[in-house]
Design an enzyme around this catalytic site. Structure first.
Site, PDB file in Angstrom:
ATOM      1  N   SER A   1      72.016  29.764  23.996  1.00  0.00           N
ATOM      2  CA  SER A   1      70.638  29.290  24.066  1.00  0.00           C
ATOM      3  C   SER A   1      69.851  29.468  22.774  1.00  0.00           C
ATOM      4  CB  SER A   1      69.909  29.982  25.218  1.00  0.00           C
ATOM      5  OG  SER A   1      69.975  31.379  25.069  1.00  0.00           O
TER       6      SER A   1
ATOM      7  N   HIS B   1      72.265  26.165  30.516  1.00  0.00           N
ATOM      8  CA  HIS B   1      71.700  25.140  29.623  1.00  0.00           C
ATOM      9  C   HIS B   1      72.553  23.878  29.598  1.00  0.00           C
ATOM     10  CE1 HIS B   1      68.305  27.297  27.894  1.00  0.00           C
ATOM     11  NE2 HIS B   1      69.058  28.381  28.019  1.00  0.00           N
TER      12      HIS B   1
ATOM     13  N   LYS C   1      65.913  25.171  35.089  1.00  0.00           N
ATOM     14  CA  LYS C   1      65.892  24.398  33.842  1.00  0.00           C
ATOM     15  C   LYS C   1      65.991  22.897  34.183  1.00  0.00           C
ATOM     16  CE  LYS C   1      67.916  28.365  31.415  1.00  0.00           C
ATOM     17  NZ  LYS C   1      66.688  29.082  31.070  1.00  0.00           N
TER      18      LYS C   1
HETATM   19  C1  LIG Z   1      72.077  31.330  29.451  1.00  0.00           C
HETATM   20  C2  LIG Z   1      71.103  31.823  30.483  1.00  0.00           C
HETATM   21  N1  LIG Z   1      71.564  32.536  31.525  1.00  0.00           N
HETATM   22  C3  LIG Z   1      70.731  32.994  32.486  1.00  0.00           C
HETATM   23  C4  LIG Z   1      69.372  32.750  32.424  1.00  0.00           C
HETATM   24  C5  LIG Z   1      68.491  33.263  33.524  1.00  0.00           C
HETATM   25  O1  LIG Z   1      68.137  32.189  34.363  1.00  0.00           O
HETATM   26  P1  LIG Z   1      66.954  32.357  35.425  1.00  0.00           P
HETATM   27  O2  LIG Z   1      65.710  31.906  34.736  1.00  0.00           O
HETATM   28  O3  LIG Z   1      67.357  31.512  36.583  1.00  0.00           O
HETATM   29  O4  LIG Z   1      66.893  33.813  35.782  1.00  0.00           O
HETATM   30  C6  LIG Z   1      68.849  32.014  31.365  1.00  0.00           C
HETATM   31  C7  LIG Z   1      67.394  31.776  31.285  1.00  0.00           C
HETATM   32  O5  LIG Z   1      66.758  31.888  30.286  1.00  0.00           O
HETATM   33  C8  LIG Z   1      69.726  31.541  30.359  1.00  0.00           C
HETATM   34  O6  LIG Z   1      69.274  30.846  29.318  1.00  0.00           O
END
Ligand SMILES: Cc1ncc(COP(=O)(O)O)c(C=O)c1O
Length: 398
Positions: free
Chosen positions: A186, A214, A245
């Site tokens: 990310s 993502h 997202k």
């Molecule tokens: C790669 C990744 N994993 C997990 C998460 C966590 O997702 P959630 O917002 O559903 O807790 C995010 C969120 O920023 C993320 O970018």
């Protein structure tokens, strides 16, 4: 109340502020979209920092599904799943996810952070080993810390190092091996080399877990995610993801995978066992989101065209950008104070972006992470490129 406790916290907060690391939150007064209203200002802002890749966050069909479900199933569930918190809607969404992602079954969590926090502890014990990419998301890192398994880290997307760590883990007598990676990283918009990871994991008999937060909804066939980009979905055993997202942007997380994995998580994953189940409105709208997203090639094509226009435009101006084709397009700045200056100059021009610096990214690698979405028009992208060009020159970023 301990005054000294509070004073020491206040001192720590001042240090964050002095070092430019304090995160100030701006308030939006409109729905999440390509153009938003912020801080009560009259003029709109172009939003280039949300995860709303497909632009579904204010989609009327999702709002209708959510509203309908509240009428039939109420507002809240007031229970965890195994006591009296499992609705027919929860199982419908889990089965719908499993079909979409071509796995046996799925299990819902309040967020993907919770999903990742619960996964490792439930599946692995002290005699097992986890081999994790060094740039994996914070939720994976925390989840790994919560498990008692032995931990090995390989350099980001470095397959020679992954092999070395697998050899180490095997040599130390690990019973179960698990390799985990983000599908898309990310902070850089880069994509994990899944074919190579699967190949090595097969050789060492390891389970492959991919956090595809993502990618789900936007990459690969029918937007199913990173494994489909490589046309090798069967080589990834477990997928974790979010509804927060591309899939509507509200909240909720999930894990999708083989039946014994999902069954064990239902028995053992602590965020599942000890936290409220998702509310009906979110679950029903997420079912609708999956139906829409599976059929949304036209939106993905627009997202892809916008991303290319944006990436090529930034490169032409002279910015150093990361990533390949993903709508996450980080602009490298280096110095944290300069990144904040760049962000503020853009804000004055009607562009909403956020500067990332240490500890979110390594020291000296501050950046503005831009994220494209399918709702942005060509005119809006042209306006943004002009603003970025002027602000980049004005702040010495390019
Ligand atoms: C790669 C990744 N994993 C997990 C998460 C966590 O997702 P959630 O917002 O559903 O807790 C995010 C969120 O920023 C993320 O970018």
């Amino acid at each position: 109340m301990s005054e000294s406790f509070l004073h020491s916290l206040t001192d720590d907060l001042s240090v964050l502020e002095q070092n430019g690391l304090y995160k100030h939150e701006r308030q939006m007064t409109s729905a999440q979209s390509a153009q938003i209203n912020i801080d009560g200002q009259d003029r709109p802002f172009l939003n280039l920092c949300s995860n709303n890749y497909l632009g579904l966050a204010d989609n009327p069909a999702l709002i209708t599904s959510a509203t309908k479900a509240m009428k039939t199933h109420g507002f809240g569930v007031a229970s965890v799943r195994f006591i009296c918190g499992t609705l027919d809607l929860h199982r419908t969404l889990e089965k719908r996810l499993a079909t979409y992602l071509e796995k046996d079954d799925a299990i819902l969590f309040a967020s993907c952070f919770d999903a990742n926090a619960g996964l490792f502890e439930a599946l692995l014990g002290p005699q097992d080993a986890i081999i994790s990419d060094s740039l994996n998301h914070a939720s994976l890192i925390d989840g790994i810390r919560l498990s008692k398994a032995k931990r090995y880290r390989y350099a980001n997307r470095d397959m020679v190092d992954l092999r070395c760590q697998l050899i180490n883990a095997k040599a130390q007598g690990a019973r179960r091996l698990l390799v985990v990676t983000d599908g898309v990283f990310s902070m850089g918009g880069t994509i994990a080399p899944l074919p190579e990871i699967s190949y090595l994991s097969k050789e060492f008999d390891a389970l492959v877990v991919v956090d595809d937060c993502h990618a789900t909804g936007i990459l690969g066939r029918a937007g199913k995610g990173t494994p489909w980009l490589y046309d090798q979905p069967a080589n990834v055993d477990v997928l974790t993801g979010t509804f927060g997202k591309a899939l509507g942007g509200a909240l909720g997380g999930y894990i999708c995978g083989p039946q014994p994995v999902i069954d064990m998580l239902r028995q053992r994953a602590r965020p599942y066992l000890f936290s409220n189940s998702l509310p009906p409105a979110i679950v029903a709208a997420s079912i609708t989101a999956l139906d829409m997203v599976e059929d949304a090639n036209h939106i993905r094509e627009k997202l892809s065209a916008n991303t290319m226009l944006w990436r090529n435009g930034l490169q032409k101006i002279g910015f150093e950008i990361l990533g390949d084709t993903h709508p996450i397009v980080p602009i490298m700045v280096g110095d944290a104070a300069k990144a904040t200056d760049f962000q503020n100059t853009l804000y004055a021009k009607g562009i909403f972006v956020t500067a990332f610096s240490y500890p979110v990214v390594p020291k000296g690698q501050a950046r503005i992470r831009t994220q494209m979405n399918a709702r942005m028009t060509e005119e809006q992208i042209g306006f943004a490129l002009q603003a970025f060009g002027q602000a980049g020159v004005g702040t010495g970023v390019c």
